[in-house]
Write an enzyme that holds these catalytic residues in place. Structure first.
Site, PDB file in Angstrom:
ATOM      1  N   SER A  77       1.426   1.374  10.907  1.00  0.00           N
ATOM      2  CA  SER A  77       2.271   1.010   9.760  1.00  0.00           C
ATOM      3  C   SER A  77       1.650   1.379   8.417  1.00  0.00           C
ATOM      4  O   SER A  77       2.197   1.027   7.373  1.00  0.00           O
ATOM      5  CB  SER A  77       2.572  -0.488   9.794  1.00  0.00           C
ATOM      6  OG  SER A  77       1.376  -1.221   9.814  1.00  0.00           O
ATOM      7  N   THR A 175       2.004  -3.959   6.087  1.00  0.00           N
ATOM      8  CA  THR A 175       1.346  -3.368   4.909  1.00  0.00           C
ATOM      9  C   THR A 175      -0.075  -3.878   4.841  1.00  0.00           C
ATOM     10  O   THR A 175      -0.319  -5.056   5.138  1.00  0.00           O
ATOM     11  CB  THR A 175       2.079  -3.827   3.614  1.00  0.00           C
ATOM     12  OG1 THR A 175       3.423  -3.348   3.649  1.00  0.00           O
ATOM     13  CG2 THR A 175       1.383  -3.316   2.361  1.00  0.00           C
ATOM     14  N   THR A 193       1.402   1.368   2.688  1.00  0.00           N
ATOM     15  CA  THR A 193       2.226   1.210   3.890  1.00  0.00           C
ATOM     16  C   THR A 193       3.007   2.484   4.187  1.00  0.00           C
ATOM     17  O   THR A 193       3.258   3.289   3.275  1.00  0.00           O
ATOM     18  CB  THR A 193       3.234   0.042   3.707  1.00  0.00           C
ATOM     19  OG1 THR A 193       3.956  -0.172   4.922  1.00  0.00           O
ATOM     20  CG2 THR A 193       4.235   0.326   2.605  1.00  0.00           C
ATOM     21  N   ARG A 203      13.847   6.046   1.576  1.00  0.00           N
ATOM     22  CA  ARG A 203      13.803   4.585   1.392  1.00  0.00           C
ATOM     23  C   ARG A 203      12.441   4.184   0.785  1.00  0.00           C
ATOM     24  O   ARG A 203      11.394   4.623   1.234  1.00  0.00           O
ATOM     25  CB  ARG A 203      13.997   3.894   2.738  1.00  0.00           C
ATOM     26  CG  ARG A 203      13.940   2.365   2.679  1.00  0.00           C
ATOM     27  CD  ARG A 203      12.570   1.828   3.026  1.00  0.00           C
ATOM     28  NE  ARG A 203      12.535   0.372   3.073  1.00  0.00           N
ATOM     29  CZ  ARG A 203      11.416  -0.333   3.156  1.00  0.00           C
ATOM     30  NH1 ARG A 203      10.245   0.261   3.207  1.00  0.00           N
ATOM     31  NH2 ARG A 203      11.448  -1.648   3.181  1.00  0.00           N
ATOM     32  N   THR A 226       3.787  -8.662   2.380  1.00  0.00           N
ATOM     33  CA  THR A 226       4.065  -7.823   3.545  1.00  0.00           C
ATOM     34  C   THR A 226       5.346  -8.336   4.188  1.00  0.00           C
ATOM     35  O   THR A 226       5.740  -9.482   3.977  1.00  0.00           O
ATOM     36  CB  THR A 226       2.888  -7.807   4.537  1.00  0.00           C
ATOM     37  OG1 THR A 226       3.190  -6.898   5.603  1.00  0.00           O
ATOM     38  CG2 THR A 226       2.611  -9.179   5.127  1.00  0.00           C
ATOM     39  N   GLY A 227       5.984  -7.469   4.955  1.00  0.00           N
ATOM     40  CA  GLY A 227       7.237  -7.855   5.584  1.00  0.00           C
ATOM     41  C   GLY A 227       8.388  -7.010   5.062  1.00  0.00           C
ATOM     42  O   GLY A 227       8.169  -5.962   4.454  1.00  0.00           O
TER      43      GLY A 227
HETATM   44  N1  ASP Z   1       6.756  -4.379   2.953  1.00  0.00           N
HETATM   45  C1  ASP Z   1       6.738  -3.133   3.688  1.00  0.00           C
HETATM   46  C2  ASP Z   1       7.976  -2.353   3.340  1.00  0.00           C
HETATM   47  O1  ASP Z   1       9.043  -2.918   3.311  1.00  0.00           O
HETATM   48  C3  ASP Z   1       6.645  -3.317   5.174  1.00  0.00           C
HETATM   49  C4  ASP Z   1       5.749  -4.439   5.664  1.00  0.00           C
HETATM   50  O2  ASP Z   1       4.822  -4.857   4.997  1.00  0.00           O
HETATM   51  O3  ASP Z   1       5.984  -4.978   6.759  1.00  0.00           O
HETATM   52  O4  ASP Z   1       7.887  -1.167   3.148  1.00  0.00           O
END
Ligand code: ASP
Length: 316
Positions: A77, A175, A193, A203, A226-227
Site C-alpha cells: 500500500s 498509509t 501511500t 484518484r 490512514t484509511g
Molecule cells: N488514506 C489513503 C488513501 O485514501 C489510504 C489508507 O491510508 O488506507 O489514499
C-alpha cells in the site's frame, strides 16, 4: 484483504485496555519521539530515529523513516510494490510538513518514482508551491534528479491481474504516516501511500492534502491519517485533530472526537476504516479508529512499542 474482511465482521466498541495503554504511552519532553501508522511503522520509526541520532532534523528523520516503507516491496500500500490503479499503473501520493514553519510540500498521482515523500520535500524546499500532481510532478521529480523506475513488482502485477479477472471490488489500502519530535522539540510530519488499490486513474486521496492526511504545527502538535481518504477529506481530519489539541483537548480525546465525526456523518462509515494518530508537542500521543485493527508504532529512545488502537462506536 483478509484483514479487511475480518475487521468488517468485528463488533465495534471502545477497547478499554487499548485506552489504558494509550495513556501510558507518554514521553518526557526532552527525548526524541517518533510515531507512525500500522505495524510497518516500526521499521520506519527505526529509520527516522537513526537520522535524529546522527544530528538530522525532524523533517529529515520523517522523510527517511517514510522512505523505509516506500522501499519495501512487501508493503502493498506504499511506494515500490504498492498496488496499482485499475489500469495497472502505480500512482503515489505523499506529503511533508515542517511543524516549526508550517512549510509543506506534496505530490499526488506520481508515477514511476519510488520515493514520493522525498519529491514532496523538494516541492516544499525548491518551489513556491505546495502540491504538484501527475505528469507535472513526475517531470519535476526527474528534473530534481530522481530516477524513473518501474514500481510494479511481480506480486503486485499478479494481484492486479487477479483483481481484474474477478472484477470484485476489494478494499485494500494503508498509509505510512509519521510524526517526529526531536529532542529540541522541533516537530515534522510525513506520509506516503499508493492509495486505494484498483482506484480510478487520477484518484487522489487525503494523504497529499495538507490538513487532511497530515498536519503539523509544533505549537500544538501533529497528526496523520490512514484509511478511506474520501472520508478523511470530508472532515479535514488531521487539521481538526491538531486544532482540538490546540484548544487544550487531550490527544486521545481529540482523535476520538474526529473519529466520531466520521462515524456520525454517515451510517455506512462504521464499515470503513478511518484512523488517526496524533502527537502533542509535549510528547503525549493519541490514536483511534472507526474499526478494530489499527495499530500505532511508537519509538522512544531504545523503546519500541506497537499499540492496538481503540475503536469507537457511532454515537459512542
Ligand atoms: N488514506 C489513503 C488513501 O485514501 C489510504 C489508507 O491510508 O488506507 O489514499
Amino acid at each position: 484483504m483478509e484483514r479487511r474482511a475480518f475487521l468488517r465482521n468485528c463488533a465495534l466498541g471502545l477497547t478499554g485496555a487499548a485506552l489504558a495503554t494509550q495513556r501510558r504511552a507518554r514521553a518526557s519532553t526532552d527525548e526524541p519521539l517518533v510515531v507512525s501508522t500500522w505495524s510497518f511503522g516500526a521499521a520506519a520509526n527505526d529509520g527516522a530515529l537513526r537520522v535524529l541520532s546522527q544530528g538530522g532534523s525532524a523533517l529529515d528523520a520523517a522523510v527517511a523513516g517514510v522512505q523505509v516503507a516506500e522501499a519495501d516491496p512487501e508493503n502493498t500500500s506504499v511506494g515500490y510494490g504498492g498496488y496499482p490503479n485499475r489500469e495497472g499503473v502505480v500512482e503515489l501520493d505523499a506529503a511533508v510538513m515542517d511543524g516549526a514553519t508550517l512549510q509543506a510540500g506534496s505530490v499526488a498521482g506520481l508515477r514511476g518514482i519510488k520515493h514520493p515523500v522525498a519529491v514532496a520535500r523538494r516541492v516544499m524546499l525548491d518551489t513556491p508551491h505546495v502540491l504538484l500532481v501527475g505528469e507535472g510532478a513526475r517531470r519535476f521529480a526527474l528534473r530534481s534528479g530522481f530516477k524513473k523506475e518501474s514500481l510494479l513488482t511481480p506480486a503486485s502485477r499478479r494481484a492486479w491481474k487477479q483483481w481484474k479477472s474477478r472484477g470484485v471490488p476489494v478494499e485494500d489500502h494503508d498509509t505510512i504516516g509519521m510524526v517526529v519530535r526531536s529532542a529540541d522539540g522541533t516537530m515534522a510530519a510525513a506520509c506516503s501511500t499508493s492509495g486505494l488499490a484498483w482506484k480510478l486513474a487520477g484518484r487522489v486521496g487525503d494523504s497529499p492534502l495538507i490538513g487532511h492526511g497530515l498536519y503539523c504545527d509544533q505549537k500544538a502538535g501533529g497528526a496523520v491519517a490512514t484509511g478511506v481518504g474520501e472520508e478523511v477529506i470530508k472532515i479535514a481530519g488531521t487539521y481538526q485533530v491538531v486544532e482540538f489539541m490546540r484548544q487544550g483537548i487531550e490527544p486521545d480525546e481529540a482523535v476520538r472526537r474526529v473519529v466520531r465525526r466520521v462515524l456520525d456523518r454517515a451510517p455506512d462509515n462504521a464499515g470503513k476504516l478511518v484512523a488517526f494518530l496524533a502527537l502533542r508537542a509535549d510528547g503525549e500521543i493519541g490514536y483511534g479508529s472507526t474499526m478494530p485493527g489499527f495499530q500505532a508504532a511508537v519509538r522512544r529512545g531504545a523503546n519500541s512499542e506497537l499499540l492496538d488502537a481503540p475503536s469507537f462506536a457511532p454515537g459512542g
